[in-house]
Design an enzyme around this catalytic site. Structure first.
Site, PDB file in Angstrom:
ATOM      1  N   SER A 137      16.355  53.938   8.817  1.00  0.00           N
ATOM      2  CA  SER A 137      16.705  53.761   7.580  1.00  0.00           C
ATOM      3  C   SER A 137      17.823  54.699   7.431  1.00  0.00           C
ATOM      4  CB  SER A 137      15.911  54.112   6.418  1.00  0.00           C
ATOM      5  OG  SER A 137      15.065  55.454   6.811  1.00  0.00           O
ATOM      6  N   HIS A 197      14.633  47.524   6.578  1.00  0.00           N
ATOM      7  CA  HIS A 197      15.994  47.212   6.392  1.00  0.00           C
ATOM      8  C   HIS A 197      16.659  46.103   7.433  1.00  0.00           C
ATOM      9  CE1 HIS A 197      16.659  50.887   4.316  1.00  0.00           C
ATOM     10  NE2 HIS A 197      15.781  51.249   4.854  1.00  0.00           N
ATOM     11  N   LYS A 238      14.856  45.418  -1.049  1.00  0.00           N
ATOM     12  CA  LYS A 238      16.177  45.919  -0.537  1.00  0.00           C
ATOM     13  C   LYS A 238      17.026  44.503  -0.304  1.00  0.00           C
ATOM     14  CE  LYS A 238      13.884  49.716   1.883  1.00  0.00           C
ATOM     15  NZ  LYS A 238      13.856  50.614   1.039  1.00  0.00           N
TER      16      LYS A 238
HETATM   17  C1  LIG Z   1      12.144  52.180   6.763  1.00  0.00           C
HETATM   18  C2  LIG Z   1      11.507  52.330   5.332  1.00  0.00           C
HETATM   19  N1  LIG Z   1      10.175  51.850   5.367  1.00  0.00           N
HETATM   20  C3  LIG Z   1       9.674  51.625   4.174  1.00  0.00           C
HETATM   21  C4  LIG Z   1      10.342  52.028   2.922  1.00  0.00           C
HETATM   22  C5  LIG Z   1       9.547  51.891   1.722  1.00  0.00           C
HETATM   23  O1  LIG Z   1       9.860  50.696   1.136  1.00  0.00           O
HETATM   24  P1  LIG Z   1       9.786  50.498  -0.656  1.00  0.00           P
HETATM   25  O2  LIG Z   1      11.124  51.213  -1.182  1.00  0.00           O
HETATM   26  O3  LIG Z   1       9.700  49.262  -0.680  1.00  0.00           O
HETATM   27  O4  LIG Z   1       8.589  51.499  -0.931  1.00  0.00           O
HETATM   28  C6  LIG Z   1      11.715  52.390   3.074  1.00  0.00           C
HETATM   29  C7  LIG Z   1      12.536  52.466   2.197  1.00  0.00           C
HETATM   30  O5  LIG Z   1      12.738  53.296   1.018  1.00  0.00           O
HETATM   31  C8  LIG Z   1      12.154  52.526   4.407  1.00  0.00           C
HETATM   32  O6  LIG Z   1      13.381  52.943   4.343  1.00  0.00           O
END
Ligand SMILES: Cc1ncc(COP(=O)(O)O)c(C=O)c1O
Length: 393
Positions: free
Chosen positions: A175, A203, A234
């Site tokens: 991310s 992502h 996303k």
């Molecule tokens: C790699 C990754 N996993 C999990 C999440 C968490 O997802 P959410 O924003 O739906 O809680 C994110 C985002 O912020 C992320 O970048």
């Protein structure tokens, strides 16, 4: 009461505040009354403002109202939940899918529910905080391997064979770095050593691979993972997340995953928007958006290369400019902000010490010309000469 803690954060330049976006999440946003180019959203395909999602959400509110009333296991499961889970299972395809309220809830829920005291988790060093927290909530032993280093991972697999199950946990697209996990070799390693693989594809889902089926499709390992997680907030432009895998693992999650059991279910508008997004993502219209996104990424990356930045791959919509010190990243973010570009600094603990950065995130709905102009604002030589720049890479 908390002055000392707050002071410490401020002195270490870790103090954060919430900034209000006065508009929706398009490529241009209004912040503090000023219109700016946004390079800070994960709404990669621009679906958060798509008319089909708005209409679907509106119709769901008309029909079902706004709330879901209870957790899924009480009275919170609606036909919208089951239909979206079935549609996602057809799309991937896989035996079963379970919705979660967010990616954070999915990661903490899955790792907490499935990884017990007899198990070992092997986690990539750059995994997201929600995986780190999931590891903490699980009762498993946890070892962290160097980012994408399969030799290090194999050494751990060889050394740690006494467990009931060994789980390799990785992101598909990282991310904060935008690089792609070497999933094909990683899955081969898992097979060789009898380990399970849990993929967080927050992502990659919607963005990479045929029909946007994510990093596993891109790497050709879709049917070789134990479980994969995708987010709906996303590229799907909505909210929530899902976990996909075999029916038995999903049944166990229904029985054990605490964020599912003890939290109110996703509401109708969100579910309907996600279902509308899925229809677009898997269709030729989705291919058009992904092609536009890819072209936009190439435009930004080539502008950044022209501005003196090396080592950028342009494989995914996430491109970091790693600056090093927090003060530098903040100074560059302020400078960009002053010039009408919203791309906040990312600081520790979100990224490792000494790697504070600007994270650029591209959308299909950006204009080519506006992306092309960003390079001139972060000219590496100009930043070097302003004296506040210590990066040696
Ligand atoms: C790699 C990754 N996993 C999990 C999440 C968490 O997802 P959410 O924003 O739906 O809680 C994110 C985002 O912020 C992320 O970048």
């Amino acid at each position: 009461m908390f002055e000392q803690e707050l002071d410490l954060l401020k002195r270490r330049r870790r103090f954060r505040t919430l900034r209000t976006m006065e508009t929706g999440h398009g490529p241009r946003v209004t912040v503090g009354g000023r219109e700016m180019l946004s390079l800070a959203s994960n709404d990669y395909l621009g679906l958060a403002v798509h008319p089909a999602l708005r209409d679907a959400a509106g119709a769901a509110v008309e029909r079902y109202g706004t709330g879901s009333g209870a957790s899924r296991l009480l009275s919170g499961t609606s036909p919208l939940h089951t239909r979206l889970e079935e549609a996602l299972a057809d799309f991937l395809p896989c035996e079963a899918v379970l919705l979660f309220n967010s990616g954070y809830a999915a990661n903490t829920g899955v790792l907490g529910a499935l990884c017990g005291a007899e198990d070992l988790i092997l986690s990539d060093a750059l995994n997201h905080a929600s995986i780190v927290d999931g590891c903490r909530l699980s009762k498993a032993d946890v070892r962290v391997y160097k980012h994408c280093d399969l030799n290090a991972l194999e050494k751990m697999l060889k050394a740690e064979s006494r467990y009931r199950r060994r789980w390799i946990v990785t992101e598909g697209v990282f991310s904060m770095d935008g690089d792609i996990a070497p999933l094909s070799d990683l899955v081969n390693l898992a097979d060789k050593h009898g380990a399970e693989v849990y993929l967080d594809d927050a992502h990659g889902m919607g963005v990479l691979g045929e029909q946007g089926r994510g990093t596993a499709a891109y790497c050709g390992v879709e049917d070789r993972l134990t479980l994969r997680m995708g987010t709906l907030g996303k590229a799907f432009g909505s909210y929530g997340a899902f976990v996909a895998g075999r029916r038995d693992s999903i049944e166990l999650l229904v029985n054990r995953a605490r964020p599912l059991i003890f939290s109110t279910a996703l509401p109708p508008a969100v579910l309907a928007a996600s279902a509308a997004a899925l229809e677009i993502i898997g269709s030729p219209a989705g291919d058009v958006l992904r092609a536009r996104l890819h072209a936009n990424v190439q435009t930004l990356v080539s502008a950044l290369r022209d501005a003196g930045w090396a080592g950028l791959t342009g494989e995914t919509p996430i491109t970091p400019l790693i600056l090093g010190p927090v003060s530098t990243a903040l100074a560059v973010a302020d400078r960009l902000f002053a010039q009408g570009v919203f791309a906040p600094a990312i600081r520790p603990p979100t990224v490792p010490e000494g790697t504070a950065r600007i994270r650029f995130s591209v959308m299909a709905s950006h204009g080519e010309e506006e992306l092309g102009r960003v390079g001139a604002l972060v000219d590496r030589e100009a930043l070097l000469s302003c004296g506040n720049f210590h990066h040696d890479g």
